[in-house]
Scaffold this motif. Structure first.
Motif, mmCIF file in Angstrom:
data_model
loop_
_atom_site.group_PDB
_atom_site.id
_atom_site.type_symbol
_atom_site.label_atom_id
_atom_site.label_comp_id
_atom_site.label_asym_id
_atom_site.label_seq_id
_atom_site.Cartn_x
_atom_site.Cartn_y
_atom_site.Cartn_z
ATOM 1 N N ILE A 1 58.784 31.057 27.061
ATOM 2 C CA ILE A 1 60.098 30.762 28.379
ATOM 3 C C ILE A 1 61.211 31.523 28.080
ATOM 4 O O ILE A 1 61.748 31.530 27.369
ATOM 5 C CB ILE A 1 60.049 29.318 28.393
ATOM 6 C CG1 ILE A 1 59.253 28.908 28.377
ATOM 7 C CG2 ILE A 1 61.311 28.757 29.381
ATOM 8 C CD1 ILE A 1 58.549 28.534 30.098
ATOM 9 N N TYR A 2 61.320 32.127 28.814
ATOM 10 C CA TYR A 2 63.368 32.507 28.964
ATOM 11 C C TYR A 2 64.021 32.007 29.356
ATOM 12 O O TYR A 2 63.954 31.707 31.336
ATOM 13 C CB TYR A 2 62.699 34.406 29.205
ATOM 14 C CG TYR A 2 61.192 34.971 28.961
ATOM 15 C CD1 TYR A 2 61.855 35.189 27.684
ATOM 16 C CD2 TYR A 2 60.794 35.359 29.469
ATOM 17 C CE1 TYR A 2 60.774 35.479 26.768
ATOM 18 C CE2 TYR A 2 59.473 36.007 28.833
ATOM 19 C CZ TYR A 2 59.304 36.174 27.881
ATOM 20 O OH TYR A 2 58.451 36.624 27.234
ATOM 21 N N SER B 1 67.372 35.907 30.090
ATOM 22 C CA SER B 1 68.053 35.524 28.496
ATOM 23 C C SER B 1 66.499 36.450 28.099
ATOM 24 O O SER B 1 65.746 35.388 28.102
ATOM 25 C CB SER B 1 69.082 34.655 27.598
ATOM 26 O OG SER B 1 70.342 34.625 28.423
ATOM 27 N N ILE B 2 66.256 37.408 27.058
ATOM 28 C CA ILE B 2 64.755 38.019 26.200
ATOM 29 C C ILE B 2 65.508 38.173 24.619
ATOM 30 O O ILE B 2 65.965 38.779 24.498
ATOM 31 C CB ILE B 2 64.696 39.021 26.918
ATOM 32 C CG1 ILE B 2 64.001 39.201 28.361
ATOM 33 C CG2 ILE B 2 62.679 39.342 26.522
ATOM 34 C CD1 ILE B 2 63.770 38.418 28.959
ATOM 35 N N MET C 1 69.577 37.778 21.513
ATOM 36 C CA MET C 1 69.459 37.827 22.842
ATOM 37 C C MET C 1 69.844 38.966 23.748
ATOM 38 O O MET C 1 70.770 39.193 23.423
ATOM 39 C CB MET C 1 70.014 36.524 23.732
ATOM 40 C CG MET C 1 68.848 35.199 23.240
ATOM 41 S SD MET C 1 67.499 34.826 23.752
ATOM 42 C CE MET C 1 67.656 33.397 23.861
ATOM 43 N N LYS C 2 68.682 39.557 24.271
ATOM 44 C CA LYS C 2 69.171 40.325 25.469
ATOM 45 C C LYS C 2 68.796 40.037 27.273
ATOM 46 O O LYS C 2 68.113 39.743 26.911
ATOM 47 C CB LYS C 2 68.135 42.166 25.296
ATOM 48 C CG LYS C 2 68.517 42.985 25.568
ATOM 49 C CD LYS C 2 67.581 44.203 25.828
ATOM 50 C CE LYS C 2 68.140 45.467 26.598
ATOM 51 N NZ LYS C 2 67.536 46.334 25.884
ATOM 52 N N ASN C 3 70.379 40.750 27.678
ATOM 53 C CA ASN C 3 70.551 39.914 28.732
ATOM 54 C C ASN C 3 70.525 41.070 29.675
ATOM 55 O O ASN C 3 70.492 42.069 29.527
ATOM 56 C CB ASN C 3 71.787 39.282 29.399
ATOM 57 C CG ASN C 3 71.805 37.536 28.082
ATOM 58 O OD1 ASN C 3 71.698 36.954 28.073
ATOM 59 N ND2 ASN C 3 73.673 38.161 27.213
ATOM 60 N N PHE C 4 69.588 40.328 30.882
ATOM 61 C CA PHE C 4 68.932 41.181 32.453
ATOM 62 C C PHE C 4 70.093 40.679 33.058
ATOM 63 O O PHE C 4 69.935 39.437 33.568
ATOM 64 C CB PHE C 4 67.727 41.533 32.065
ATOM 65 C CG PHE C 4 67.415 41.815 31.441
ATOM 66 C CD1 PHE C 4 66.827 44.088 31.474
ATOM 67 C CD2 PHE C 4 67.062 41.619 30.161
ATOM 68 C CE1 PHE C 4 66.850 44.448 29.917
ATOM 69 C CE2 PHE C 4 66.090 41.721 28.549
ATOM 70 C CZ PHE C 4 65.734 43.378 28.818
ATOM 71 N N ILE C 5 70.314 41.389 33.936
ATOM 72 C CA ILE C 5 71.267 40.584 35.263
ATOM 73 C C ILE C 5 70.331 41.329 36.326
ATOM 74 O O ILE C 5 70.228 42.159 37.192
ATOM 75 C CB ILE C 5 72.374 41.049 35.716
ATOM 76 C CG1 ILE C 5 72.892 40.568 34.103
ATOM 77 C CG2 ILE C 5 72.746 40.323 37.024
ATOM 78 C CD1 ILE C 5 73.575 38.462 34.214
ATOM 79 N N LEU C 6 69.705 40.537 37.926
ATOM 80 C CA LEU C 6 69.230 40.851 38.156
ATOM 81 C C LEU C 6 70.419 40.736 39.382
ATOM 82 O O LEU C 6 70.654 39.612 40.141
ATOM 83 C CB LEU C 6 68.196 40.019 39.139
ATOM 84 C CG LEU C 6 66.701 39.836 38.441
ATOM 85 C CD1 LEU C 6 65.624 38.955 38.768
ATOM 86 C CD2 LEU C 6 66.017 40.791 38.256
ATOM 87 N N VAL D 1 59.036 40.660 37.652
ATOM 88 C CA VAL D 1 59.659 41.761 37.454
ATOM 89 C C VAL D 1 60.026 42.330 35.919
ATOM 90 O O VAL D 1 59.102 41.713 35.190
ATOM 91 C CB VAL D 1 61.233 40.820 37.510
ATOM 92 C CG1 VAL D 1 61.650 40.503 38.562
ATOM 93 C CG2 VAL D 1 61.582 39.866 35.815
ATOM 94 N N ASP D 2 60.226 43.389 35.838
ATOM 95 C CA ASP D 2 60.009 44.275 35.062
ATOM 96 C C ASP D 2 61.123 44.684 34.301
ATOM 97 O O ASP D 2 62.017 45.053 34.402
ATOM 98 C CB ASP D 2 59.663 45.989 35.438
ATOM 99 C CG ASP D 2 59.492 46.978 34.193
ATOM 100 O OD1 ASP D 2 60.227 46.764 32.912
ATOM 101 O OD2 ASP D 2 58.444 47.236 34.363
ATOM 102 N N LEU D 3 61.821 43.322 32.842
ATOM 103 C CA LEU D 3 62.498 44.393 32.221
ATOM 104 C C LEU D 3 62.809 44.974 31.345
ATOM 105 O O LEU D 3 62.545 44.589 29.831
ATOM 106 C CB LEU D 3 63.157 42.632 32.061
ATOM 107 C CG LEU D 3 63.218 41.407 33.044
ATOM 108 C CD1 LEU D 3 63.475 40.313 32.577
ATOM 109 C CD2 LEU D 3 64.543 41.461 33.405
ATOM 110 N N ASP D 4 63.130 46.070 31.189
ATOM 111 C CA ASP D 4 62.874 47.253 30.572
ATOM 112 C C ASP D 4 61.863 46.905 29.987
ATOM 113 O O ASP D 4 61.525 47.525 28.255
ATOM 114 C CB ASP D 4 64.393 46.259 29.421
ATOM 115 C CG ASP D 4 64.262 47.797 28.617
ATOM 116 O OD1 ASP D 4 64.533 49.073 29.220
ATOM 117 O OD2 ASP D 4 65.415 47.521 27.210
ATOM 118 N N GLY D 5 60.691 47.260 30.533
ATOM 119 C CA GLY D 5 59.369 47.469 30.012
ATOM 120 C C GLY D 5 58.565 46.291 30.091
ATOM 121 O O GLY D 5 56.984 46.304 29.498
#
Length: 111
Positions: free
Chosen positions: A92-93, A105-106, A1-6, A25-29
């Motif tokens: 769903i993420y 988490s993607i 999983m790759k985690n992104f934080i807003l 939202v755009d998460l790394d494309g």
């Protein structure tokens, strides 16, 4: 999983994601739909699996479903299950509030 934080405090997140309104939202494309119901946040693929129509102008139901604006397909926001319509489930993420902000988490795609 790759985690992104807003990286915003919860009060700011509530302003950014008004009750039952979908924001993209755009998460790394990767374009992801995010919405809030009360203090609960949901993240999901931003296009309907049926005809790839954007879900961003869709509606969030009282039953915690996202409703596609094209053919009214309905998807459960917790599981992605198709409630009405015939297509694959909605991706769903996982989302959680952490000290740093809203974590989404993607899954990483392997080649």
């Amino acid at each position: 999983m790759k985690n992104f934080i807003l990286p915003f405090p919860q009060i700011k997140l509530h302003e950014m994601f008004p009750e039952k309104e979908i924001r993209q939202v755009d998460l790394d494309g990767l374009k992801v739909g995010v919405c809030r119901i009360g203090d609960e946040y949901f993240a999901f693929e931003s296009t309907c699996p049926h005809r790839m129509t954007s879900l961003i102008p869709g509606v969030i139901s009282e039953e915690k479903e996202v409703i596609c604006p094209l053919h009214s397909y309905r998807f459960d926001l917790k599981t992605g299950a198709v409630i009405a319509g015939m297509c694959r489930e909605l991706e769903i993420y996982p989302v959680e509030i952490v000290e740093e902000g809203l974590k989404i988490s993607i899954p990483e795609i392997s080649n």
